[in-house]
Design an enzyme around this catalytic site. Sequence first.
Site, mmCIF file in Angstrom:
data_model
loop_
_atom_site.group_PDB
_atom_site.id
_atom_site.type_symbol
_atom_site.label_atom_id
_atom_site.label_comp_id
_atom_site.label_asym_id
_atom_site.label_seq_id
_atom_site.Cartn_x
_atom_site.Cartn_y
_atom_site.Cartn_z
ATOM 1 N N GLU A 35 -5.616 -3.100 9.233
ATOM 2 C CA GLU A 35 -4.361 -3.629 8.693
ATOM 3 C C GLU A 35 -3.206 -2.842 9.285
ATOM 4 O OE1 GLU A 35 -3.958 -3.724 4.385
ATOM 5 O OE2 GLU A 35 -6.008 -4.456 4.153
ATOM 6 N N HIS A 53 -12.274 -6.252 -1.804
ATOM 7 C CA HIS A 53 -10.834 -6.026 -1.664
ATOM 8 C C HIS A 53 -10.232 -6.200 -3.061
ATOM 9 C CE1 HIS A 53 -7.515 -5.989 1.586
ATOM 10 N NE2 HIS A 53 -6.896 -5.814 0.430
ATOM 11 N N TYR A 91 0.216 1.975 7.568
ATOM 12 C CA TYR A 91 1.539 1.426 7.270
ATOM 13 C C TYR A 91 2.666 2.425 7.499
ATOM 14 C CZ TYR A 91 -0.756 -2.648 5.421
ATOM 15 O OH TYR A 91 -1.498 -3.783 5.323
ATOM 16 N N GLU A 113 -9.848 0.323 1.141
ATOM 17 C CA GLU A 113 -8.949 1.329 0.568
ATOM 18 C C GLU A 113 -9.380 1.853 -0.801
ATOM 19 O OE1 GLU A 113 -4.920 -0.131 0.606
ATOM 20 O OE2 GLU A 113 -4.834 -0.236 2.777
ATOM 21 N N ASN A 123 -6.399 1.333 7.947
ATOM 22 C CA ASN A 123 -5.187 0.591 7.615
ATOM 23 C C ASN A 123 -4.026 1.559 7.735
ATOM 24 O OD1 ASN A 123 -6.927 -1.443 6.943
ATOM 25 N ND2 ASN A 123 -6.545 -1.370 4.722
ATOM 26 N N ARG A 183 -9.925 -11.097 9.669
ATOM 27 C CA ARG A 183 -10.497 -10.256 8.617
ATOM 28 C C ARG A 183 -10.120 -10.873 7.271
ATOM 29 N NH1 ARG A 183 -8.274 -5.104 5.868
ATOM 30 N NH2 ARG A 183 -10.073 -4.599 4.555
HETATM 31 C C1 FCB Z 1 -2.725 -2.597 1.633
HETATM 32 C C2 FCB Z 1 -3.682 -3.610 1.049
HETATM 33 C C3 FCB Z 1 -3.347 -5.042 1.364
HETATM 34 C C4 FCB Z 1 -1.863 -5.298 1.320
HETATM 35 C C5 FCB Z 1 -1.105 -4.258 2.115
HETATM 36 C C6 FCB Z 1 0.379 -4.460 2.146
HETATM 37 O O1 FCB Z 1 -2.762 -1.433 0.873
HETATM 38 O O2 FCB Z 1 -4.994 -3.364 1.527
HETATM 39 O O3 FCB Z 1 -4.066 -5.867 0.498
HETATM 40 O O4 FCB Z 1 -1.441 -5.399 0.023
HETATM 41 O O5 FCB Z 1 -1.384 -2.978 1.611
#
Ligand code: FCB
Length: 448
Positions: A352, A122, A294, A167, A292, A78
């Site tokens: 992500e 992006h 995290y 995002e 995405n 990607r």
């Molecule tokens: C996300 C972004 C990516 C990267 C990660 C850590 O929010 O999409 O570009 O910075 O965080």
Amino acid sequence: MEQDRPFPQHFLFGAATSAYQVEGSPLADGAGPSIWHRFAHTPGRIRNGDTGDVACDHYRRFREDVALMRELGLRGYRFSIAWPRVLPQGTGAANSKGLDHYDRLVDELLAARIEPLATLYHWDLPAALDDRGGWLNPEVAHWFAEYAREVFRRLDDRVRLWATLNEPWVVADAGYLHGVHAPGHQSPYEAPRASHNLLRAHAAAVAAYRAEGHHQIGLVVNLEPKTPASPRTEDAAATQRAEVYMNRQYLDPALKGRYPEELGEIFGEAWPGFSPDETAALRTPIDFLGVNYYTRGVTRADPTSWPLRASNVKQEGSSYSETGWEVYPQGLADALLWVKRRYGDLPLYVTENGAAFPDPPQAPDGGLEDPLRVDYLREHLRALKSALAAGCDVRGYFAWSLLDNFEWAEGYSKRFGIVHVDFASQRRTPKASARFYSSVIASDGRLP
Ligand code: FCB
């Protein structure tokens, strides 16, 4: 045992990057500056004064990087396309040389049997468009669709997976509300207007794709499951606001054609109050949703945090990554299941997932051990398996990131790569996490 069952056969295991974070050469071959180029060159905006001028030099070294991906056995890549390379002024005449670059990248990937997933936006808006109001100018939806058409015409014969925006929440929250990302504005009046125009642009690009494209197009959002820090009513209400603000502000309009009512309460007099027609027009069927993931947010009421009046509570006993995000693998399954419950059975990709940890120094034999990242990947892939077992239609997973890179306002101080980059020599060294991921892919997802 459930955990040992492999992933579906053609599951797309890949890694992700984005243009400004890895490419370097931002003005090469006739490209115009982006808002990130401008922001990074504004003193005081980025940690250590770092810029994306060189980054991972991926613009020039992409062949070497694709070879590395092939060695690791990645099945998907990607990446994002830099709008100002394609249209240096944002609109008007296309710059063929900019498109040529992505043309070559796609050919290189296909020759290595790596499926491209291309993101159109992006975060690197052409600076020329920011001069005309950027995401605040309603015209931006037409500008974006015009750009998207140029790209589809050149690449849709070979790219089968497209994402419109990456995002939108971060674009509006960090770029227009808090000012920590480009273009660096701080306004509660602007943020919901920028969000609305982002959603209009997304819908316009999908419509353009329906007219001209032949494959699949989706949207990428970042989701954080929100849970209350205590049973107190104030915390429950704060959690609800956080969920609406981050997770539902984009998906409700894009998939259901309406904004959550609570946005009016969050933004107060700054909320523009869009008409039902304007809002209904944001709903466009998409072929997949990119998630995405995290971290999660354990939330409490906090009158000092504006405008949400909510903040995260640190969890005793949890580990945190270098960016201060709680490591919470179960949240990945929670987020995917939440999407299924709330929006139905949409094909999903984890577009992500990853973490920054301070990597230990290279061993004398050249090896690079990053056990925390290995654990992070393993546990998130395990959670992903549980979501698959619970019936989520997840088709792929992209580790963030292939390479250590320019982490926005944090510059090069945070390393997310499964491959280490020595920024002085541009040497790439796969970390233990890359070798681990490679073995997981080779075994169709069996987790050691
Ligand atoms: C996300 C972004 C990516 C990267 C990660 C850590 O929010 O999409 O570009 O910075 O965080």
